[in-house]
Design an enzyme around this catalytic site. Structure first.
Site, PDB file in Angstrom:
ATOM      1  N   ASP A   1      12.332  -4.050   1.981  1.00 28.17           N
ATOM      2  CA  ASP A   1      10.922  -3.704   1.756  1.00 28.17           C
ATOM      3  C   ASP A   1      10.039  -4.610   2.604  1.00 28.17           C
ATOM      4  OD1 ASP A   1       8.884  -2.253  -0.050  1.00 28.17           O
ATOM      5  OD2 ASP A   1       8.235  -4.350  -0.077  1.00 28.17           O
TER       6      ASP A   1
ATOM      7  N   TYR B   1       2.605  -8.734   5.608  1.00 31.75           N
ATOM      8  CA  TYR B   1       3.475  -9.882   5.332  1.00 31.75           C
ATOM      9  C   TYR B   1       3.642 -10.773   6.569  1.00 31.75           C
ATOM     10  CZ  TYR B   1       4.617  -7.083   1.181  1.00 31.75           C
ATOM     11  OH  TYR B   1       4.533  -6.332   0.043  1.00 31.75           O
TER      12      TYR B   1
ATOM     13  N   LYS C   1       4.347  -0.655   5.001  1.00 36.42           N
ATOM     14  CA  LYS C   1       3.109  -0.240   4.346  1.00 36.42           C
ATOM     15  C   LYS C   1       1.907  -0.376   5.279  1.00 36.42           C
ATOM     16  CE  LYS C   1       5.252  -2.347   0.321  1.00 36.42           C
ATOM     17  NZ  LYS C   1       5.790  -3.663   0.675  1.00 36.42           N
TER      18      LYS C   1
ATOM     19  N   HIS D   1      -0.677   0.948   1.358  1.00 37.17           N
ATOM     20  CA  HIS D   1      -0.415  -0.274   0.593  1.00 37.17           C
ATOM     21  C   HIS D   1      -1.338  -0.410  -0.627  1.00 37.17           C
ATOM     22  CE1 HIS D   1       1.240  -4.605   1.276  1.00 37.17           C
ATOM     23  NE2 HIS D   1       1.055  -4.386   0.009  1.00 37.17           N
TER      24      HIS D   1
END
Ligand code: NDP
Ligand code: BUO
Length: 317
Positions: A46, A51, A80, A113
């Site tokens: 994921d 990130y 996302k 997201h």
């Protein structure tokens, strides 16, 4: 090596019910963590643009493809769309950057997201002079219409939503020609999400549980806040099953038919978290864990409270 069970999306494609989370996985650690996970048997990673580590994840994937440990079609990769890229004309470019970072031709699943859009063309958390997040008025409905085109172009196999509430999902379903395959939401015993999960089930949308261990490394954690894995009731159950609290938390999700994606950069924990397919929680213990619910949300996204599309402000679920 045991094979992880999958669940089937409403489009007939499959998602492994268990994967590796990568939020907060540091540069210098995440590449090795993903490599370890794949060696251990994980087949689902994921990711997300926000990130900031997709290049390092891509490096690990590339190594494992080159080594012949895994083929592209045997591993499931999610990413996302971040909040600053909701404008229809920005969506494909954002995806392409993610694909380039991950060194992939396609994603298995691409999620919006969050429903709330932020001001485009600047910082990922754009702020005004008072330090407040700057909102954009893009409606996620218009973003969804472009997400559908990504499927037609073969850039993503499935599309879905993350952090949307029931009303927001209903709005998407009203206009969708491609139904969301998956909803990714925070989910663990303190926030078991029964009502939202039941709703998703009723409309054929699968659910992924994020922060399944209570996200103890979330950046905004404060001393004294509850630590899910330290909950005495959970610890007692772990003793009963001769497993760890983390394993009970993960098994809880898998037995409810919920996909889950614990994050770890620690090899022993990546292994420990994977070792949940050799025991079963009794139905009465699942019911007991359900009683831990206290509407305890670890990821409330307070930074964008006040946004008209904030998912957790005005709706019960
Ligand atoms: N869609 C969204 O908005 C969101 C998605 N997510 C996704 O879900 C994933 C998981 O959620 P996340 O919030 O990271 O938190 P988790 O609930 O997965 O907890 C991660 C923390 O638990 C520790 N940990 C992992 N395994 C064990 C174990 N067996 N025993 C003790 N401690 C353990 C990790 O430490 P260490 O790494 O040091 O081993 C880390 O500190 C994210 O990484 C991300 O991919 C998460 C939040 C929001
Ligand atoms: C971790 C994450 O995905 C957030 C906070 O959006």
């Amino acid at each position: 090596m045991s094979k992880v069970p999958s669940i089937t999306f409403n489009n007939g494609l499959h998602i492994p019910i268990f994967g590796l989370g990568t939020w907060k996985s540091q540069l210098g650690q995440v590449t090795q963590a993903v490599k370890d996970a794949i060696d251990i048997g994980y087949r689902h990673i994921d990711c997300a643009y926000i990130y900031g580590n997709e290049k390092e994840v891509g490096e690990a994937l590339d190594t494992k493809f080159q080594q012949g440990v895994v083929k592209r079609e045997d591993i499931f990769i999610t990413s996302k769309l971040w909040n600053t890229f909701h404008k229809p004309e920005l969506v494909e470019g954002a995806l392409k950057e993610t694909l380039q970072n991950l060194r992939l031709e396609y994603l298995d699943l691409y999620l919006i997201h969050w429903p709330q859009a932020y001001k485009e063309h600047g910082e990922l958390f754009p702020k005004d002079e008072q330090g407040n997040i700057q909102f954009s008025d893009v409606d996620y409905i218009d973003t969804w219409k472009v997400m559908e085109k990504l499927v037609a172009k073969g850039l993503v196999k499935s599309i879905g939503l993350s952090n949307f509430n029931k009303r927001q999902i209903e709005r998407v379903l009203k206009i969708a020609t491609v139904k969301p395959a998956n909803l990714q939401i925070e989910c663990h015993p303190y926030l078991n999400q029964k009502r939202l999960i039941n709703y998703c089930k009723s409309v054929g949308i699968s659910v992924t549980a994020y922060s399944p261990l209570g996200s103890p490394d979330r950046p905004w954690a404060k001393p004294g806040e509850p630590l899910l894995m330290e909950d005495q009731k959970l610890k007692d159950l772990a003793v009963k099953y001769k497993k760890t609290p983390a394993q009970v938390l993960l098994r809880y999700q898998v037995q409810r038919g919920i996909v889950t994606i614990p994050k770890s950069v620690t090899k022993s924990r990546i292994q420990e978290n994977f070792s949940i397919f050799d025991f079963e929680l009794k139905p009465e213990d699942i019911d007991y864990i359900d009683t831990f619910d206290c509407n305890g949300r670890f990821c409330p996204m307070t930074a964008s409270l006040g946004h008209p599309h904030h998912p957790f402000e005005n709706d019960e679920f």
